[in-house]
Motif scaffolding. Structure first.
Motif, short mmCIF file in Angstrom:
data_model
loop_
_atom_site.label_atom_id
_atom_site.label_comp_id
_atom_site.label_asym_id
_atom_site.label_seq_id
_atom_site.Cartn_x
_atom_site.Cartn_y
_atom_site.Cartn_z
N MET A 99 14.88 23.57 85.36
CA MET A 99 15.47 23.59 84.02
C MET A 99 16.87 22.99 84.07
SD MET A 99 13.16 25.00 82.08
CE MET A 99 14.04 25.56 80.65
N ASN A 100 17.24 22.25 83.02
CA ASN A 100 18.53 21.57 82.99
C ASN A 100 19.59 22.49 82.40
OD1 ASN A 100 20.38 19.51 83.30
ND2 ASN A 100 19.87 18.54 81.35
N TYR A 101 19.91 23.55 83.14
CA TYR A 101 20.90 24.51 82.68
C TYR A 101 22.29 24.12 83.19
CZ TYR A 101 17.15 27.76 81.37
OH TYR A 101 16.05 28.35 80.79
N LEU A 102 23.28 24.61 82.47
CA LEU A 102 24.67 24.46 82.89
C LEU A 102 25.19 25.80 83.38
CD1 LEU A 102 26.11 22.38 79.91
CD2 LEU A 102 25.52 21.50 82.17
N LYS A 103 25.86 25.78 84.53
CA LYS A 103 26.53 26.99 84.97
C LYS A 103 27.69 27.29 84.01
CE LYS A 103 25.50 26.38 89.89
NZ LYS A 103 26.06 26.18 91.25
N ILE A 104 28.13 28.53 84.02
CA ILE A 104 29.18 28.93 83.08
C ILE A 104 30.45 28.10 83.26
CG2 ILE A 104 30.08 30.79 84.55
CD1 ILE A 104 30.53 32.39 81.95
N GLY A 105 30.78 27.76 84.51
CA GLY A 105 31.96 26.95 84.75
C GLY A 105 31.83 25.55 84.19
N GLU A 106 30.61 24.98 84.30
CA GLU A 106 30.37 23.66 83.74
C GLU A 106 30.44 23.68 82.22
OE1 GLU A 106 27.29 21.66 86.91
OE2 GLU A 106 26.53 23.32 85.69
N MET A 107 29.84 24.70 81.62
CA MET A 107 29.89 24.84 80.17
C MET A 107 31.33 24.99 79.68
SD MET A 107 27.95 24.91 77.49
CE MET A 107 27.72 25.60 75.84
N ALA A 108 32.11 25.76 80.42
CA ALA A 108 33.51 25.96 80.04
C ALA A 108 34.30 24.66 80.14
CB ALA A 108 34.14 27.04 80.93
N MET A 109 34.08 23.90 81.22
CA MET A 109 34.82 22.67 81.42
C MET A 109 34.46 21.62 80.38
SD MET A 109 34.86 20.20 84.79
CE MET A 109 33.13 19.75 84.53
N LEU A 110 33.16 21.49 80.06
CA LEU A 110 32.73 20.49 79.09
C LEU A 110 33.26 20.78 77.68
CD1 LEU A 110 29.03 19.95 80.19
CD2 LEU A 110 30.87 18.26 80.29
N ASN A 111 33.56 22.04 77.39
CA ASN A 111 34.02 22.42 76.06
C ASN A 111 35.48 22.84 76.01
OD1 ASN A 111 31.56 22.48 74.07
ND2 ASN A 111 30.78 23.30 76.02
N ASN A 112 36.16 22.67 77.15
CA ASN A 112 37.60 22.96 77.22
C ASN A 112 37.93 24.39 76.79
OD1 ASN A 112 40.25 22.25 77.82
ND2 ASN A 112 40.69 21.68 75.70
N VAL A 113 37.13 25.34 77.26
CA VAL A 113 37.41 26.75 77.07
C VAL A 113 37.39 27.42 78.43
CG1 VAL A 113 36.43 26.82 74.74
CG2 VAL A 113 34.98 27.35 76.70
N SER A 114 37.87 28.65 78.47
CA SER A 114 37.91 29.35 79.75
C SER A 114 36.58 30.07 80.02
CB SER A 114 39.04 30.38 79.76
OG SER A 114 38.78 31.42 78.84
N ILE A 115 36.33 30.32 81.28
CA ILE A 115 35.15 31.10 81.66
C ILE A 115 35.25 32.49 81.05
CG2 ILE A 115 34.01 32.21 83.62
CD1 ILE A 115 34.73 29.73 85.28
N GLN A 116 36.46 33.05 81.01
CA GLN A 116 36.66 34.39 80.44
C GLN A 116 36.26 34.42 78.96
OE1 GLN A 116 38.84 32.75 82.33
NE2 GLN A 116 39.00 34.06 84.17
N THR A 117 36.55 33.32 78.25
CA THR A 117 36.17 33.26 76.83
C THR A 117 34.66 33.31 76.67
OG1 THR A 117 38.15 32.02 76.20
CG2 THR A 117 36.24 31.80 74.76
N LEU A 118 33.95 32.54 77.46
CA LEU A 118 32.48 32.55 77.38
C LEU A 118 31.91 33.91 77.74
CD1 LEU A 118 31.58 29.03 78.84
CD2 LEU A 118 31.57 29.76 76.45
N ARG A 119 32.49 34.54 78.73
CA ARG A 119 32.03 35.89 79.10
C ARG A 119 32.25 36.87 77.95
NH1 ARG A 119 34.68 35.87 85.17
NH2 ARG A 119 32.93 34.85 86.27
N TYR A 120 33.41 36.73 77.30
CA TYR A 120 33.70 37.63 76.18
C TYR A 120 32.74 37.40 75.03
CZ TYR A 120 36.26 40.13 72.56
OH TYR A 120 36.59 40.99 71.54
#
Length: 280
Positions: A1-22
């Motif tokens: 599956m073509n999934y993005l890790k949380i760090g990749e998703m955060a980097m591509l959208n210019n947000v922090s990993i903590q924001t995505l977790r929240y």
């Protein structure tokens, strides 16, 4: 599956990993897959559009709860329209408050500049004032028979009276008193009327201080006003100026000392006069 890790998703959208977790914790943006063993979160790139909308609505000061409701009900146009209209009204009110505060800080800066310029000025000068509007408050005692504590009590009564009328008193430092023209002219120094400038209202009950030339002098303390009035009166008499309106005492600037239980006033004494032809 073509999934993005949380760090990749955060980097591509210019947000922090903590924001995505929240966002995941509050059910605002859930990952499409969570590894049951590692608990790693994985996203699909298409979820970026959800994140774009979340960030857009946050930039407009929508709460995360409101954003959650909006994105959970995209088919309910009446709900979305209500939320947008409500936010428009909120932003409009905020804009008006910002304009009001900007105007107030400008007036405060002008008062401070007056203090800096004339704090050591001991003479009388002629100034031209535009029309001004004031709220007035009648008291039962002559201000010049009071001590500072009595004066303070009357100020509190004045402020409470304004607040009961729903009138703003944020800038209550710019207060003053009025003496009737005939009393000033006849050296009958009696004042039983307080006032507060109003820079915003357009109501009919406000008293108007007409534009024109005023003879002006300054003093620094409540206790010094009466002697300064007499100085102003002598100046006008000696220079044959005609007084054409009530005497006004304005606390133009005040910044109390935190370590002292006393006022730190800078007072502008002013009386409207008729200018001689030679002075035009």
């Amino acid at each position: 599956m073509n999934y993005l890790k949380i760090g990749e998703m955060a980097m591509l959208n210019n947000v922090s990993i903590q924001t995505l977790r929240y966002y995941d914790d509050i059910n605002l943006l859930k990952p499409v897959y969570v590894d049951p063993e590692t608990r790693y979160r994985y996203y699909e790139l298409s979820q970026s559009s959800h994140l774009d909308m979340i960030l857009f609505l946050q930039s407009l000061d929508f709460s995360l709860d409101d954003i959650n409701l909006l994105l959970s009900n995209p088919e309910k146009s009446e709900f979305i329209n209500y939320a947008i209209t409500k936010k428009q009204a909120s932003l409009k009110k905020h804009e008006q408050e910002i304009k009001k505060k900007t105007k107030m800080i400008t007036q405060f800066k002008q008062a401070y500049d007056c203090f800096v310029t004339y704090q050591n000025f001991n003479g009388v000068r002629i100034e031209y004032f535009q029309q001004r509007k004031i709220h007035t408050y009648t008291i039962d005692s002559n201000i010049y028979d009071m001590n500072l504590l009595d004066y303070e009590k009357h100020l509190r009564s004045f402020k409470l009276s304004l607040e009961k009328q729903g009138l703003g008193t944020q800038y209550f430092t710019q207060v003053g008193s009025i003496m009737k023209m005939e009393d000033f002219v006849n050296s009958n120094f009696i004042s039983k009327e307080l006032f507060l400038f109003d820079h915003d209202s357009d109501t009919e009950h406000l008293k108007v201080l007409e534009e024109g030339h005023y003879a002006v002098c300054y003093c620094h303390r409540f206790e010094n006003e009466l002697s300064t009035i007499k100085t102003l009166h002598r100046y006008l008499t000696n220079h044959n100026y005609e007084v054409i309106g009530d005497y006004i005492c304005e606390v133009v600037y005040e910044f109390p000392y935190l370590s002292k239980e006393e006022r730190n006033m800078f007072i502008r004494l002013q009386v409207p006069i008729k200018i001689k032809k030679s002075e035009y």
